[in-house]
Enzyme design. Sequence first.
Site, PDB file in Angstrom:
ATOM      1  N   GLU A   1     -28.324  -9.620  52.897  1.00 40.36           N
ATOM      2  CA  GLU A   1     -29.326 -10.155  53.816  1.00 40.36           C
ATOM      3  C   GLU A   1     -28.758 -11.193  54.775  1.00 40.36           C
ATOM      4  O   GLU A   1     -29.376 -11.508  55.798  1.00 40.36           O
ATOM      5  CB  GLU A   1     -30.491 -10.766  53.025  1.00 40.36           C
ATOM      6  CG  GLU A   1     -30.178 -12.038  52.254  1.00 40.36           C
ATOM      7  CD  GLU A   1     -29.549 -11.816  50.889  1.00 40.36           C
ATOM      8  OE1 GLU A   1     -29.502 -12.777  50.102  1.00 40.36           O
ATOM      9  OE2 GLU A   1     -29.098 -10.686  50.600  1.00 40.36           O
TER      10      GLU A   1
ATOM     11  N   CYS B   1     -26.725 -10.163  43.610  1.00 37.85           N
ATOM     12  CA  CYS B   1     -26.065 -11.376  43.115  1.00 37.85           C
ATOM     13  C   CYS B   1     -26.495 -11.718  41.686  1.00 37.85           C
ATOM     14  O   CYS B   1     -26.091 -11.040  40.750  1.00 37.85           O
ATOM     15  CB  CYS B   1     -26.299 -12.539  44.075  1.00 37.85           C
ATOM     16  SG  CYS B   1     -25.118 -13.890  43.855  1.00 37.85           S
TER      17      CYS B   1
ATOM     18  N   HIS C   1     -24.411 -10.823  49.181  1.00 39.38           N
ATOM     19  CA  HIS C   1     -25.726 -10.968  49.815  1.00 39.38           C
ATOM     20  C   HIS C   1     -25.796 -10.130  51.092  1.00 39.38           C
ATOM     21  O   HIS C   1     -25.317 -10.562  52.144  1.00 39.38           O
ATOM     22  CB  HIS C   1     -26.002 -12.438  50.134  1.00 39.38           C
ATOM     23  CG  HIS C   1     -26.269 -13.273  48.933  1.00 39.38           C
ATOM     24  ND1 HIS C   1     -27.526 -13.412  48.387  1.00 39.38           N
ATOM     25  CD2 HIS C   1     -25.428 -13.993  48.150  1.00 39.38           C
ATOM     26  CE1 HIS C   1     -27.458 -14.196  47.327  1.00 39.38           C
ATOM     27  NE2 HIS C   1     -26.199 -14.556  47.155  1.00 39.38           N
TER      28      HIS C   1
END
EC number: 6.3.5.2
Length: 509
Positions: free
Chosen positions: A169, A79, A167
Site C-alpha cells: 500500500e 506484514c 507493504h
Amino acid sequence: MQHNVLILDFGSQYTQLIARRVRELNIFCEIFPYNHIPSDLSSYKAVILGGSPFSVRGEDAPHPDLSQIRGKMPLLAVCYGAQYLAHFSGGEVAASNTREYGRANLSYIKEGETFFEGVSENSQVWMSHSDSIKALPTNAVKLASTHDVEYAAYKIEGETTYAIQYHPEVYHSTDGKKMLENFLVKIAEVPQNFTPNAFVDEMVAELKEKLGNDKVVLGLSGGVDSTVAAVLLNKAIGQNLYCIFVNNGLLRKNEFQNVLDQYKGMGLNVKGVDAGDRFLGELAGISDPETKRKTIGRVFIEVFDDESHLLEDVKWLAQGTIYPDVIESVSVKGPSATIKSHHNVGGLPDYMKLKIVEPLRMLFKDEVRRVGATLGIDPELLGRHPFPGPGLSIRILGDITPEKVQILQDVDSVFIEGLKSWGLYDKVWQAGAILLPVNSVGVMGDERTYEKVVALRAVESTDGMTADWVHLPYDFLMKVSNDIINKVKGVNRVVYDISSKPPATIEWE
C-alpha cells in the site's frame, strides 16, 4: 455497497493507506479492529490482514479468530498478518538480526503466479518489521524473496490465502497497487463498481428511504465536507434540509457573505447567522489555546441550539463526518491521546433528541471531493484549503481582540490571493497566516516602528496526518512579504514557517 473487502486493523499506521489503495481500484472496503470481526461475513468477497507494531512472539500480540475466514474466502496477509499466519500454522518467526525497514527489491518471484502478473523484475517493495519468517508452514509455498528476506511472499496450498512481508500500500512499493489489483480482481474476483456516480445514486436512494418527509438540520462551515453533505442531502430531500451557517467572527476576510451567497446560488435552504460579536465577547481575555477551542465549541452549540429551536418538527441532525473519524473512534487501541480538541464540534444538548445522519461517513477526504465534483459543486469550493473549526482564533497566539482579527484577516487575504495569482494555491494542501504575540522594531520612511510580527505557513499533505512545509519560490515570498507590510497597518515583519509535521503540528495552537 455489497461485494465489500474487509480489512482487519492490528494498529498499523498504514491500515488506512491499504483502504485508500483498495478504494482507488473502485472497490469498496471497510476497516474493522481485529477483535471486532463482523459476525455476518456474507457480503465480503475478500479479507486483508494489516500490519502491526506488535510482535507475534509477544504476550500482548493480537490473536484474531480467523476460523470463519481461513479457507472460506480469499485472504491476503500483510506484514504482521503474514507472520501471524506463519507462526500459528506451524512455521517459525524470529527476531531479525537487523530491523528491516525501508526499500528492498524482489530478487526472486515464482513464475506463473497470478499475484505477480505485470510486476516488474526486481520490483521495489517497502519493508517495515523487526521480526522475520525463518521457516514456512509445511503447506505453504514460497512466492518471492528479497536479498535479506527469504520468504517475502508465500501462499497456502489448498486455500486462496496469500501472505507478504512487505507493504504494497506504500508508494515506495512501486508495483504494490498492481499486486493488490491482482489479488482482489483476478484472484478474489471482487467487482470494481465503487465509483462516485454509484455512491451518489445509492446514497440518495438510502437517504430518501431513511428520512422520508422528516426535516433535517445541518450546520455548514464553508468547508468541503459539510458542503458536499448538504448538496447530497438536498438532492435527496430538497427543502426539508435546513442549513445553518454561523459566522463566529473568526472566518477569513469577507468569507461569511461570499460563501453564504454561493450556498444560496446552489439552491440550498440556508440561513446565515452573524454571531461574531457574541463569540468575540466570550473569547475576550482568553489566551489558553484549549480554552479558546472549548469556548468556541460551547458558543457554537448555544447559537446552533437557538437557531434550531426556531424550526418546527426537526427530527434529524446531519453531520459531515468522514471515514477517518469513524475509524479513529473504533480503532484497536481506542481514540488517540488528545493532542488538541477535535475541530468538529459535537455534544449538542441531550434535550434536542435529534437522530444523527452522516451521508459521508464511509468516504475519505479525496473521495468526498470526487463525489462533490459528480454533484456539480463549484471546483473553487471543492478545492478550498482545510480551515480549522475554531477559525482564526488558533492562528492568533494569545488573547483575541477585534483589532487582531482584522489584522490577521488582512494578512491572510494578501497571502491567499498571492498564492492564487502566482498559480500556487492548488499546489499547496493548506496555507494561512499566524499573528504572533510579539512586536518587533522596524523602520518605515524616517520613522521607527514597533509593530506586529506575522508568520506564513504553507504545507503539502494528503490527509493532514503528516505534512511537509512547501518550498515556495523566494521571489513569491519577497513579493508577498512586501505586500503585507505595505498594505496591512500594524505589521512590520513577516517570517516563514519551515517546520514539518511531525514534530510540529500544522496549526500553531
